[in-house]
Design an enzyme around this catalytic site. Structure first.
Site, PDB file in Angstrom:
ATOM      1  N   HIS A  92      -3.682  39.438   6.700  1.00  0.00           N
ATOM      2  CA  HIS A  92      -2.462  40.094   6.123  1.00  0.00           C
ATOM      3  C   HIS A  92      -1.256  39.427   6.841  1.00  0.00           C
ATOM      4  O   HIS A  92      -0.570  38.708   6.453  1.00  0.00           O
ATOM      5  CB  HIS A  92      -2.269  41.728   6.182  1.00  0.00           C
ATOM      6  CG  HIS A  92      -3.213  42.022   5.275  1.00  0.00           C
ATOM      7  ND1 HIS A  92      -3.967  43.381   5.739  1.00  0.00           N
ATOM      8  CD2 HIS A  92      -3.511  42.198   4.117  1.00  0.00           C
ATOM      9  CE1 HIS A  92      -4.716  43.777   4.653  1.00  0.00           C
ATOM     10  NE2 HIS A  92      -4.388  43.085   3.751  1.00  0.00           N
ATOM     11  N   LYS A 121      -9.230  54.384  -4.581  1.00  0.00           N
ATOM     12  CA  LYS A 121     -10.245  55.021  -3.657  1.00  0.00           C
ATOM     13  C   LYS A 121      -9.478  55.476  -2.572  1.00  0.00           C
ATOM     14  O   LYS A 121      -8.190  55.481  -2.578  1.00  0.00           O
ATOM     15  CB  LYS A 121     -11.350  54.106  -2.934  1.00  0.00           C
ATOM     16  CG  LYS A 121     -10.389  52.497  -3.002  1.00  0.00           C
ATOM     17  CD  LYS A 121     -11.448  51.627  -2.461  1.00  0.00           C
ATOM     18  CE  LYS A 121     -10.412  50.394  -2.211  1.00  0.00           C
ATOM     19  NZ  LYS A 121     -11.010  49.203  -1.903  1.00  0.00           N
ATOM     20  N   ARG A 144      -8.299  34.180   0.257  1.00  0.00           N
ATOM     21  CA  ARG A 144      -9.444  33.828   1.158  1.00  0.00           C
ATOM     22  C   ARG A 144     -10.505  32.812   0.284  1.00  0.00           C
ATOM     23  O   ARG A 144      -9.690  32.352  -0.883  1.00  0.00           O
ATOM     24  CB  ARG A 144     -10.082  34.991   1.767  1.00  0.00           C
ATOM     25  CG  ARG A 144      -9.261  35.858   2.542  1.00  0.00           C
ATOM     26  CD  ARG A 144     -10.237  37.467   3.044  1.00  0.00           C
ATOM     27  NE  ARG A 144     -10.136  38.036   1.673  1.00  0.00           N
ATOM     28  CZ  ARG A 144     -10.492  39.270   1.604  1.00  0.00           C
ATOM     29  NH1 ARG A 144     -10.982  39.784   2.484  1.00  0.00           N
ATOM     30  NH2 ARG A 144     -10.737  39.767   0.334  1.00  0.00           N
ATOM     31  N   SER A 147     -10.006  44.350   5.143  1.00  0.00           N
ATOM     32  CA  SER A 147      -9.965  45.881   5.604  1.00  0.00           C
ATOM     33  C   SER A 147     -11.259  46.501   5.511  1.00  0.00           C
ATOM     34  O   SER A 147     -11.738  47.193   6.379  1.00  0.00           O
ATOM     35  CB  SER A 147      -8.519  46.543   4.821  1.00  0.00           C
ATOM     36  OG  SER A 147      -7.745  45.887   4.914  1.00  0.00           O
TER      37      SER A 147
END
Ligand code: PNS
Length: 161
Positions: free
Chosen positions: A19, A43, A92, A130
């Site tokens: 990030h 979530k 990515r 993450s």
């Protein structure tokens, strides 16, 4: 881009070096960057909103032209509310493409004035996220160097090692 404001949305649970790589690149292009944390993800996040904000603030200490905020509801509405027309997302390797493509097209359908822009994270962070960092940390793996020091400390605290 003179006077330009970009919104960098995400869950940031927690902020990673990937990030930060995107933030640093974006600051070379945009005059202001708003890091916007989603408050109602599907979530349950590991860190509270305040914890996530604190870690972002600490990791970006000394940098100007950054606002750290949170939002709920539709991202495009938030972008307009913040007087921006740019959604910034990091990319990515191939893994992100399908999800990001879908989200960008949905956001475009919802508001054609808002543009999605993608910046590559540095190749060093191509394999991290993450989620995978949390998984490694939860099992006692060494995650320093993948997240800023404050996030490393907080992850170790959470998982008690
Ligand atoms: O870091 P993440 O979890 O990949 O971020 C996802 C995020 C926050 C960018 C995405 O879930 C989002 O924009 N949520 C807001 C709800 C919304 O606008 N949905 C419709 C467009 S897909």
């Amino acid at each position: 881009m003179r006077g330009s404001v970009a919104v960098y949305p995400g869950t940031f649970d927690p902020i990673t070096n990937g990030h930060l790589s995107v933030v640093n690149r974006a600051l070379k292009i945009f005059d202001k960057l708003i890091i916007a944390i989603l408050t109602n993800p599907q979530k349950t996040p590991l860190f509270t909103l305040d914890e996530r904000k604190y870690m972002i603030k600490e990791s970006l200490k000394g940098k100007s032209n950054i606002e750290i905020d949170d939002f709920g509801g539709l991202l495009v509405d938030y972008v307009v509310k913040k007087k921006s027309n740019v959604i910034l997302r990091g990319l990515r390797a191939l893994s992100d493409f399908e999800y990001e493509f879908q989200m960008a097209l949905m956001n475009r359908k919802l508001n054609r004035e808002v543009q999605s822009i993608f910046l590559m994270t540095d190749y060093k962070w191509f394999y991290t996220s993450s989620t995978i960092i949390k998984e490694a940390a939860s099992l006692g793996g060494e995650i320093s160097g993948l997240v800023p020091p404050i996030a490393c400390r907080k992850l170790k605290e959470k998982y008690g090692y």
